[in-house]
Write an enzyme that holds these catalytic residues in place. Structure first.
Site, PDB file in Angstrom:
ATOM      1  N   ALA A 111       0.856  -1.188   0.000  1.00  0.00           N
ATOM      2  CA  ALA A 111       0.000   0.000   0.000  1.00  0.00           C
ATOM      3  C   ALA A 111       0.891   1.236   0.000  1.00  0.00           C
ATOM      4  CB  ALA A 111      -0.908   0.000   1.229  1.00  0.00           C
ATOM      5  N   LYS A 112       0.324   2.369  -0.250  1.00  0.00           N
ATOM      6  CA  LYS A 112       1.065   3.622  -0.161  1.00  0.00           C
ATOM      7  C   LYS A 112       0.068   4.754  -0.015  1.00  0.00           C
ATOM      8  CE  LYS A 112       5.442   4.887  -0.403  1.00  0.00           C
ATOM      9  NZ  LYS A 112       6.614   4.094   0.007  1.00  0.00           N
ATOM     10  N   GLY A 113       0.491   5.851   0.618  1.00  0.00           N
ATOM     11  CA  GLY A 113      -0.403   6.992   0.782  1.00  0.00           C
ATOM     12  C   GLY A 113       0.335   8.278   0.487  1.00  0.00           C
TER      13      GLY A 113
END
Ligand code: NAD
Length: 422
Positions: A111-113
Protein backbone atom coordinates in the site's frame (compact mmCIF):
# COMPACT_ATOMS: atom_id res chain seq x y z
CA UNK A 1 9.54 -3.03 -24.36
CA UNK A 2 11.79 -0.89 -22.12
CA UNK A 3 13.64 0.64 -25.05
CA UNK A 4 10.31 1.49 -26.66
CA UNK A 5 9.42 3.88 -23.84
CA UNK A 6 9.89 7.55 -24.76
CA UNK A 7 12.20 9.72 -22.66
CA UNK A 8 9.16 11.06 -20.78
CA UNK A 9 7.66 7.62 -20.27
CA UNK A 10 11.06 6.36 -19.09
CA UNK A 11 10.61 8.22 -15.80
CA UNK A 12 6.92 7.42 -15.22
CA UNK A 13 6.89 5.22 -12.08
CA UNK A 14 3.71 3.33 -13.01
CA UNK A 15 5.05 2.42 -16.46
CA UNK A 16 8.42 1.48 -14.91
CA UNK A 17 6.68 -0.91 -12.51
CA UNK A 18 4.52 -2.36 -15.31
CA UNK A 19 7.47 -3.10 -17.58
CA UNK A 20 9.13 -5.19 -14.87
CA UNK A 21 5.88 -6.89 -13.83
CA UNK A 22 5.03 -7.82 -17.43
CA UNK A 23 8.41 -9.42 -18.00
CA UNK A 24 8.21 -11.46 -14.78
CA UNK A 25 4.61 -12.51 -15.54
CA UNK A 26 5.70 -13.56 -19.01
CA UNK A 27 8.53 -15.73 -17.66
CA UNK A 28 6.14 -17.29 -15.16
CA UNK A 29 3.57 -17.96 -17.91
CA UNK A 30 0.87 -16.34 -15.78
CA UNK A 31 -2.54 -16.49 -17.41
CA UNK A 32 -4.30 -13.30 -18.47
CA UNK A 33 -6.79 -13.36 -15.60
CA UNK A 34 -4.08 -13.61 -12.94
CA UNK A 35 -2.13 -10.80 -14.65
CA UNK A 36 -5.22 -8.59 -14.51
CA UNK A 37 -5.71 -9.33 -10.80
CA UNK A 38 -2.08 -8.66 -9.90
CA UNK A 39 -1.81 -5.54 -12.01
CA UNK A 40 -4.89 -3.80 -10.60
CA UNK A 41 -4.79 -2.10 -7.21
CA UNK A 42 -7.38 -3.56 -4.83
CA UNK A 43 -8.53 -0.18 -3.55
CA UNK A 44 -7.80 3.48 -4.30
CA UNK A 45 -9.09 6.01 -1.81
CA UNK A 46 -9.13 9.76 -2.57
CA UNK A 47 -10.01 12.17 0.22
CA UNK A 48 -10.32 15.95 0.30
CA UNK A 49 -9.27 17.16 3.71
CA UNK A 50 -10.51 20.50 5.06
CA UNK A 51 -8.01 22.00 7.49
CA UNK A 52 -7.99 25.31 9.33
CA UNK A 53 -4.64 27.10 8.83
CA UNK A 54 -2.95 29.12 11.58
CA UNK A 55 -4.23 32.41 10.10
CA UNK A 56 -7.84 31.21 10.33
CA UNK A 57 -8.31 30.43 6.61
CA UNK A 58 -9.64 27.02 5.59
CA UNK A 59 -7.73 25.07 2.97
CA UNK A 60 -8.67 21.75 1.39
CA UNK A 61 -5.87 19.22 0.77
CA UNK A 62 -6.16 16.09 -1.38
CA UNK A 63 -4.91 12.79 0.01
CA UNK A 64 -4.62 9.27 -1.36
CA UNK A 65 -4.28 5.78 0.03
CA UNK A 66 -3.83 2.99 -2.46
CA UNK A 67 -3.94 -0.63 -1.36
CA UNK A 68 -2.39 -2.51 -4.24
CA UNK A 69 -2.69 -5.96 -2.69
CA UNK A 70 -3.90 -7.36 0.61
CA UNK A 71 -3.70 -10.99 -0.52
CA UNK A 72 -0.71 -11.99 1.66
CA UNK A 73 -1.58 -9.83 4.66
CA UNK A 74 -2.40 -6.25 5.64
CA UNK A 75 -1.40 -3.46 3.27
CA UNK A 76 2.00 -2.02 4.16
CA UNK A 77 3.57 1.16 2.92
CA UNK A 78 4.56 4.71 3.69
CA UNK A 79 2.72 8.00 3.55
CA UNK A 80 4.42 10.88 1.77
CA UNK A 81 3.67 14.60 1.89
CA UNK A 82 4.64 16.74 -1.07
CA UNK A 83 3.39 19.38 -3.50
CA UNK A 84 3.74 17.07 -6.52
CA UNK A 85 2.29 13.82 -5.13
CA UNK A 86 0.09 12.15 -7.77
CA UNK A 87 -2.27 9.18 -7.74
CA UNK A 88 -0.13 7.49 -10.43
CA UNK A 89 2.96 7.78 -8.27
CA UNK A 90 1.18 6.49 -5.15
CA UNK A 91 -0.27 3.61 -7.17
CA UNK A 92 3.17 2.63 -8.49
CA UNK A 93 4.75 2.83 -5.05
CA UNK A 94 1.93 0.69 -3.61
CA UNK A 95 2.61 -2.03 -6.17
CA UNK A 96 6.34 -1.87 -5.42
CA UNK A 97 5.48 -2.50 -1.76
CA UNK A 98 3.54 -5.64 -2.71
CA UNK A 99 6.57 -7.01 -4.55
CA UNK A 100 9.04 -5.86 -1.89
CA UNK A 101 7.16 -7.56 0.96
CA UNK A 102 6.81 -10.72 -1.13
CA UNK A 103 10.48 -10.85 -2.13
CA UNK A 104 11.58 -10.91 1.52
CA UNK A 105 8.59 -13.17 2.27
CA UNK A 106 6.98 -11.18 5.06
CA UNK A 107 3.20 -11.48 5.53
CA UNK A 108 2.13 -8.11 4.16
CA UNK A 109 0.54 -6.81 1.01
CA UNK A 110 1.44 -3.47 -0.52
CA UNK A 111 0.00 0.00 0.00
CA UNK A 112 1.06 3.62 -0.16
CA UNK A 113 -0.40 6.99 0.78
CA UNK A 114 0.19 10.61 0.01
CA UNK A 115 -1.13 14.08 0.71
CA UNK A 116 -0.62 16.96 -1.72
CA UNK A 117 0.84 19.71 0.47
CA UNK A 118 4.15 21.49 0.93
CA UNK A 119 5.33 20.64 4.45
CA UNK A 120 8.01 23.36 4.25
CA UNK A 121 5.28 26.00 4.03
CA UNK A 122 3.20 24.56 6.88
CA UNK A 123 3.57 24.97 10.65
CA UNK A 124 3.80 21.93 12.94
CA UNK A 125 0.23 22.58 14.05
CA UNK A 126 -1.03 22.66 10.46
CA UNK A 127 0.84 19.44 9.63
CA UNK A 128 -0.63 17.77 12.70
CA UNK A 129 -4.17 18.81 11.73
CA UNK A 130 -3.66 17.55 8.14
CA UNK A 131 -2.29 14.24 9.44
CA UNK A 132 -5.10 13.69 11.95
CA UNK A 133 -7.89 14.58 9.51
CA UNK A 134 -6.34 12.44 6.74
CA UNK A 135 -6.17 9.54 9.22
CA UNK A 136 -9.77 10.09 10.31
CA UNK A 137 -10.97 10.16 6.67
CA UNK A 138 -9.42 6.78 5.85
CA UNK A 139 -9.72 5.22 9.31
CA UNK A 140 -11.99 2.32 8.38
CA UNK A 141 -9.39 1.11 5.89
CA UNK A 142 -6.48 1.21 8.39
CA UNK A 143 -5.63 -1.16 11.23
CA UNK A 144 -3.04 -3.74 12.27
CA UNK A 145 -4.98 -6.38 10.29
CA UNK A 146 -5.91 -4.09 7.39
CA UNK A 147 -3.32 -1.55 6.39
CA UNK A 148 -0.27 -0.36 8.31
CA UNK A 149 1.31 2.95 7.21
CA UNK A 150 4.90 4.05 7.82
CA UNK A 151 6.99 7.18 7.18
CA UNK A 152 8.04 8.13 3.67
CA UNK A 153 9.22 11.35 1.99
CA UNK A 154 8.52 14.33 4.31
CA UNK A 155 6.87 12.27 7.02
CA UNK A 156 8.63 10.95 10.11
CA UNK A 157 8.13 9.28 13.47
CA UNK A 158 6.34 12.38 14.80
CA UNK A 159 3.72 12.00 12.05
CA UNK A 160 3.39 8.28 12.86
CA UNK A 161 2.77 9.16 16.50
CA UNK A 162 -0.13 11.48 15.45
CA UNK A 163 -1.62 8.73 13.25
CA UNK A 164 -1.33 6.17 16.04
CA UNK A 165 -2.96 8.56 18.52
CA UNK A 166 -5.82 9.51 16.17
CA UNK A 167 -6.53 5.86 15.36
CA UNK A 168 -6.36 4.90 19.04
CA UNK A 169 -8.70 7.72 20.13
CA UNK A 170 -11.31 6.53 17.62
CA UNK A 171 -10.96 2.93 18.81
CA UNK A 172 -11.00 3.92 22.51
CA UNK A 173 -7.84 1.98 23.27
CA UNK A 174 -4.16 2.19 22.36
CA UNK A 175 -3.30 0.43 19.10
CA UNK A 176 0.44 0.74 18.58
CA UNK A 177 0.56 -1.77 15.69
CA UNK A 178 -1.48 0.49 13.36
CA UNK A 179 1.70 2.20 12.11
CA UNK A 180 5.42 1.39 12.06
CA UNK A 181 8.40 3.72 12.18
CA UNK A 182 7.14 5.08 15.52
CA UNK A 183 9.37 6.51 18.23
CA UNK A 184 10.92 3.66 20.27
CA UNK A 185 9.27 5.09 23.42
CA UNK A 186 5.82 4.35 22.00
CA UNK A 187 6.30 0.89 20.51
CA UNK A 188 8.86 1.53 17.77
CA UNK A 189 11.54 -1.08 17.18
CA UNK A 190 15.18 -0.79 18.06
CA UNK A 191 17.25 -0.91 14.86
CA UNK A 192 14.45 0.49 12.64
CA UNK A 193 16.26 3.76 11.87
CA UNK A 194 19.33 1.90 10.60
CA UNK A 195 17.45 -1.04 9.04
CA UNK A 196 17.38 0.03 5.39
CA UNK A 197 21.07 1.00 5.29
CA UNK A 198 21.98 -2.15 7.22
CA UNK A 199 20.01 -4.28 4.75
CA UNK A 200 21.92 -2.60 1.88
CA UNK A 201 25.17 -3.52 3.59
CA UNK A 202 24.14 -7.20 3.96
CA UNK A 203 23.08 -7.66 0.33
CA UNK A 204 26.12 -5.77 -0.99
CA UNK A 205 28.34 -8.08 1.06
CA UNK A 206 26.59 -11.11 -0.49
CA UNK A 207 26.84 -9.70 -4.04
CA UNK A 208 30.55 -8.94 -3.58
CA UNK A 209 31.09 -12.51 -2.38
CA UNK A 210 29.48 -13.77 -5.62
CA UNK A 211 32.12 -11.79 -7.53
CA UNK A 212 34.90 -13.19 -5.33
CA UNK A 213 35.31 -9.91 -3.44
CA UNK A 214 34.54 -8.71 0.07
CA UNK A 215 33.44 -5.47 1.70
CA UNK A 216 36.94 -5.15 3.08
CA UNK A 217 38.76 -2.98 0.56
CA UNK A 218 35.76 -2.58 -1.79
CA UNK A 219 35.47 0.98 -3.20
CA UNK A 220 31.97 2.36 -2.70
CA UNK A 221 30.23 5.53 -3.97
CA UNK A 222 26.99 6.57 -2.30
CA UNK A 223 24.43 8.99 -3.71
CA UNK A 224 22.36 10.55 -0.90
CA UNK A 225 23.54 11.05 2.66
CA UNK A 226 20.19 10.88 4.44
CA UNK A 227 18.81 7.99 6.45
CA UNK A 228 19.65 5.22 3.96
CA UNK A 229 22.85 6.60 2.40
CA UNK A 230 24.55 7.75 5.59
CA UNK A 231 23.84 4.50 7.48
CA UNK A 232 24.89 2.35 4.51
CA UNK A 233 28.13 4.35 4.17
CA UNK A 234 28.85 4.12 7.88
CA UNK A 235 28.15 0.39 8.20
CA UNK A 236 30.06 -0.52 5.02
CA UNK A 237 33.04 1.59 6.18
CA UNK A 238 32.92 -0.26 9.52
CA UNK A 239 33.22 -3.53 7.53
CA UNK A 240 36.38 -2.21 5.85
CA UNK A 241 34.93 -0.70 2.65
CA UNK A 242 36.58 2.43 1.24
CA UNK A 243 33.86 5.03 0.70
CA UNK A 244 35.33 7.00 -2.21
CA UNK A 245 32.47 9.45 -2.85
CA UNK A 246 29.21 10.62 -1.31
CA UNK A 247 26.66 13.23 -2.32
CA UNK A 248 23.53 14.93 -1.11
CA UNK A 249 21.24 17.61 -2.55
CA UNK A 250 23.86 20.29 -1.84
CA UNK A 251 26.82 18.65 -3.63
CA UNK A 252 29.24 15.73 -3.84
CA UNK A 253 32.72 14.99 -2.52
CA UNK A 254 35.36 12.52 -3.63
CA UNK A 255 38.50 11.00 -2.19
CA UNK A 256 39.83 7.87 -3.92
CA UNK A 257 41.78 6.95 -0.75
CA UNK A 258 38.56 6.90 1.30
CA UNK A 259 36.38 9.42 3.14
CA UNK A 260 36.21 9.65 6.93
CA UNK A 261 32.51 8.82 7.33
CA UNK A 262 32.16 9.45 11.11
CA UNK A 263 33.73 12.89 10.54
CA UNK A 264 31.33 13.58 7.65
CA UNK A 265 28.36 12.53 9.77
CA UNK A 266 29.45 15.07 12.38
CA UNK A 267 29.85 17.76 9.67
CA UNK A 268 26.38 17.10 8.24
CA UNK A 269 24.80 17.11 11.70
CA UNK A 270 26.29 20.55 12.33
CA UNK A 271 25.94 22.13 8.85
CA UNK A 272 22.85 20.21 7.65
CA UNK A 273 24.52 19.68 4.24
CA UNK A 274 27.61 18.11 2.66
CA UNK A 275 28.61 21.13 0.57
CA UNK A 276 31.64 22.84 2.04
CA UNK A 277 33.04 19.72 3.71
CA UNK A 278 36.72 20.64 3.80
CA UNK A 279 38.56 17.31 3.85
CA UNK A 280 37.66 16.04 0.35
CA UNK A 281 37.59 17.13 -3.27
CA UNK A 282 34.24 18.57 -4.41
CA UNK A 283 32.86 16.99 -7.61
CA UNK A 284 29.57 17.48 -9.40
CA UNK A 285 26.56 15.49 -8.22
CA UNK A 286 26.29 13.90 -11.67
CA UNK A 287 29.96 12.84 -11.61
CA UNK A 288 29.37 10.83 -8.43
CA UNK A 289 27.43 8.23 -10.40
CA UNK A 290 30.29 7.57 -12.78
CA UNK A 291 33.36 7.63 -10.48
CA UNK A 292 35.75 4.65 -10.42
CA UNK A 293 34.34 2.27 -7.80
CA UNK A 294 33.29 -1.32 -7.19
CA UNK A 295 29.88 -0.56 -5.70
CA UNK A 296 27.49 2.29 -6.45
CA UNK A 297 24.68 2.87 -3.94
CA UNK A 298 22.01 5.23 -5.29
CA UNK A 299 20.22 6.14 -2.04
CA UNK A 300 18.59 9.47 -2.84
CA UNK A 301 15.73 9.54 -5.26
CA UNK A 302 14.19 7.94 -8.37
CA UNK A 303 15.24 8.00 -12.05
CA UNK A 304 18.89 8.96 -11.52
CA UNK A 305 20.34 6.15 -13.65
CA UNK A 306 18.90 6.56 -17.13
CA UNK A 307 19.80 5.59 -20.68
CA UNK A 308 21.91 8.78 -20.79
CA UNK A 309 24.38 8.06 -17.98
CA UNK A 310 24.16 4.25 -17.70
CA UNK A 311 26.87 3.71 -20.38
CA UNK A 312 29.38 5.69 -18.25
CA UNK A 313 28.85 3.81 -14.97
CA UNK A 314 32.00 2.01 -13.85
CA UNK A 315 30.75 0.13 -10.78
CA UNK A 316 30.59 -3.68 -10.80
CA UNK A 317 27.62 -3.70 -8.44
CA UNK A 318 24.71 -1.27 -8.03
CA UNK A 319 22.85 -1.57 -4.73
CA UNK A 320 19.57 0.36 -5.02
CA UNK A 321 19.01 1.93 -1.62
CA UNK A 322 16.46 4.32 -3.14
CA UNK A 323 13.15 3.30 -4.69
CA UNK A 324 13.20 3.34 -8.49
CA UNK A 325 16.65 4.89 -9.07
CA UNK A 326 17.15 3.02 -12.37
CA UNK A 327 14.88 3.32 -15.39
CA UNK A 328 13.87 0.25 -17.37
CA UNK A 329 15.81 1.55 -20.38
CA UNK A 330 18.95 1.86 -18.23
CA UNK A 331 18.45 -1.72 -16.98
CA UNK A 332 19.13 -3.07 -20.45
CA UNK A 333 22.36 -1.07 -20.74
CA UNK A 334 23.57 -2.17 -17.29
CA UNK A 335 22.80 -5.79 -18.13
CA UNK A 336 24.81 -5.60 -21.34
CA UNK A 337 27.71 -4.11 -19.37
CA UNK A 338 27.51 -7.06 -16.94
CA UNK A 339 26.80 -4.88 -13.91
CA UNK A 340 25.27 -6.78 -10.97
CA UNK A 341 22.19 -4.79 -9.94
CA UNK A 342 20.69 -5.47 -6.52
CA UNK A 343 17.22 -4.09 -7.29
CA UNK A 344 15.34 -1.76 -4.96
CA UNK A 345 12.63 -4.25 -4.01
CA UNK A 346 15.38 -6.44 -2.54
CA UNK A 347 18.16 -3.97 -1.66
CA UNK A 348 16.10 -1.57 0.45
CA UNK A 349 13.71 -4.16 1.91
CA UNK A 350 15.56 -4.01 5.25
CA UNK A 351 13.33 -1.10 6.25
CA UNK A 352 10.04 -2.89 5.74
CA UNK A 353 11.49 -6.04 7.29
CA UNK A 354 12.19 -4.26 10.57
CA UNK A 355 8.78 -2.55 10.24
CA UNK A 356 7.40 -6.10 10.18
CA UNK A 357 9.43 -6.82 13.35
CA UNK A 358 7.94 -3.67 14.91
CA UNK A 359 4.41 -4.85 14.08
CA UNK A 360 5.18 -8.33 15.50
CA UNK A 361 6.63 -6.82 18.71
CA UNK A 362 3.66 -4.44 19.14
CA UNK A 363 1.13 -7.22 18.66
CA UNK A 364 3.02 -9.55 20.98
CA UNK A 365 3.70 -6.80 23.51
CA UNK A 366 7.21 -8.16 23.88
CA UNK A 367 10.21 -6.18 22.68
CA UNK A 368 13.50 -7.52 21.34
CA UNK A 369 17.00 -6.21 21.96
CA UNK A 370 18.83 -4.57 19.06
CA UNK A 371 21.11 -7.56 18.44
CA UNK A 372 18.12 -9.82 17.96
CA UNK A 373 16.57 -7.35 15.49
CA UNK A 374 19.81 -7.10 13.50
CA UNK A 375 20.41 -10.86 13.48
CA UNK A 376 16.90 -11.61 12.27
CA UNK A 377 17.19 -8.88 9.64
CA UNK A 378 20.45 -10.39 8.38
CA UNK A 379 18.92 -13.83 8.13
CA UNK A 380 15.92 -12.57 6.09
CA UNK A 381 18.04 -10.39 3.77
CA UNK A 382 20.58 -13.15 3.08
CA UNK A 383 17.84 -15.72 2.47
CA UNK A 384 16.05 -13.37 0.04
CA UNK A 385 19.32 -12.57 -1.74
CA UNK A 386 20.05 -16.28 -2.21
CA UNK A 387 16.53 -17.00 -3.46
CA UNK A 388 16.84 -14.21 -6.03
CA UNK A 389 20.31 -15.42 -7.07
CA UNK A 390 18.97 -18.96 -7.58
CA UNK A 391 16.05 -17.57 -9.63
CA UNK A 392 18.48 -15.55 -11.78
CA UNK A 393 20.20 -18.79 -12.72
CA UNK A 394 17.03 -20.84 -13.12
CA UNK A 395 15.32 -18.38 -15.50
CA UNK A 396 18.50 -16.88 -17.04
CA UNK A 397 17.30 -13.35 -16.28
CA UNK A 398 18.86 -10.33 -14.58
CA UNK A 399 18.49 -9.89 -10.82
CA UNK A 400 15.71 -7.30 -11.14
CA UNK A 401 13.49 -9.59 -13.17
CA UNK A 402 14.46 -12.49 -10.89
CA UNK A 403 13.30 -10.48 -7.85
CA UNK A 404 9.99 -9.76 -9.58
CA UNK A 405 9.65 -13.43 -10.51
CA UNK A 406 10.12 -14.49 -6.87
CA UNK A 407 7.65 -11.85 -5.67
CA UNK A 408 4.98 -12.22 -8.36
CA UNK A 409 5.07 -16.01 -8.03
CA UNK A 410 4.45 -15.77 -4.26
CA UNK A 411 1.52 -13.38 -4.60
CA UNK A 412 0.03 -15.42 -7.47
CA UNK A 413 0.36 -18.60 -5.39
CA UNK A 414 -1.60 -16.97 -2.58
CA UNK A 415 -4.39 -16.00 -4.99
CA UNK A 416 -4.54 -19.52 -6.42
CA UNK A 417 -4.71 -21.13 -2.98
CA UNK A 418 -7.34 -18.71 -1.71
CA UNK A 419 -9.46 -19.04 -4.85
CA UNK A 420 -11.91 -16.48 -6.09
CA UNK A 421 -14.50 -15.10 -3.65
CA UNK A 422 -17.69 -14.37 -5.51
P1 NAD B 1 16.34 11.17 3.32
O1 NAD B 1 15.44 12.32 3.05
O2 NAD B 1 16.76 10.86 4.73
O3 NAD B 1 17.69 11.31 2.45
C1 NAD B 1 17.71 11.61 1.10
C2 NAD B 1 19.10 12.08 0.75
O4 NAD B 1 19.23 12.22 -0.65
C3 NAD B 1 19.46 13.44 1.35
O5 NAD B 1 20.81 13.41 1.77
C4 NAD B 1 19.29 14.39 0.17
O6 NAD B 1 20.07 15.58 0.29
C5 NAD B 1 19.80 13.50 -0.94
N1 NAD B 1 19.43 13.89 -2.29
C6 NAD B 1 18.23 14.28 -2.78
N2 NAD B 1 18.33 14.57 -4.09
C7 NAD B 1 19.62 14.33 -4.44
C8 NAD B 1 20.34 14.42 -5.65
N3 NAD B 1 19.75 14.81 -6.77
N4 NAD B 1 21.65 14.07 -5.66
C9 NAD B 1 22.26 13.65 -4.53
N5 NAD B 1 21.62 13.55 -3.35
C10 NAD B 1 20.32 13.89 -3.30
O7 NAD B 1 15.61 9.90 2.65
P2 NAD B 1 15.90 8.37 2.93
O8 NAD B 1 14.94 7.88 3.96
O9 NAD B 1 17.36 8.14 3.11
O10 NAD B 1 15.39 7.74 1.54
C11 NAD B 1 16.22 7.76 0.39
C12 NAD B 1 15.61 6.81 -0.65
O11 NAD B 1 15.51 5.50 -0.08
C13 NAD B 1 14.19 7.17 -1.13
O12 NAD B 1 14.06 6.74 -2.47
C14 NAD B 1 13.31 6.29 -0.24
O13 NAD B 1 12.04 6.04 -0.84
C15 NAD B 1 14.16 5.04 -0.18
N6 NAD B 1 13.86 4.17 0.96
C16 NAD B 1 13.98 4.61 2.24
C17 NAD B 1 13.70 3.74 3.29
C18 NAD B 1 13.88 4.17 4.71
O14 NAD B 1 13.74 3.30 5.60
N7 NAD B 1 14.25 5.41 5.02
C19 NAD B 1 13.27 2.43 3.03
C20 NAD B 1 13.16 2.01 1.69
C21 NAD B 1 13.47 2.89 0.67
Amino acid sequence: MATLLSAEQETNPWLAAEVRFDEAADRLNLDDGMCKVLRSPTKEIIVHIPVQLDDGRIEVFTGYRVQHSIARGPGKGGIRFGPDVTLDEVRALASWMTWKCAVVNIPFGGAKGGVICDPHLLSDGELERITRRYTAEIIEFLGPERDVPAPDVNTNERVMAWIMDTYSMHHRHTVTAVVTGKPVEMGGSLGRREATGRGCMFVTREALAKLGMSLKGARVAVQGFGNVGSVASDLMAKEGAIIVAVSDKSGAVHNPRGLDIPDMLKWVKEHRQLAGYPKAEPISKEALLTVECDVLVPAATENVITRKNAPQIKAKIICEGANGPTTAAADEILEKKGIFVIPDILANAGGVTVSYFEWVQDRGGYFWDEDTVNRRLESIMVRAFNEVAATTEKYKVNTRIASYIVAVDRVAAMHRLRGMYA
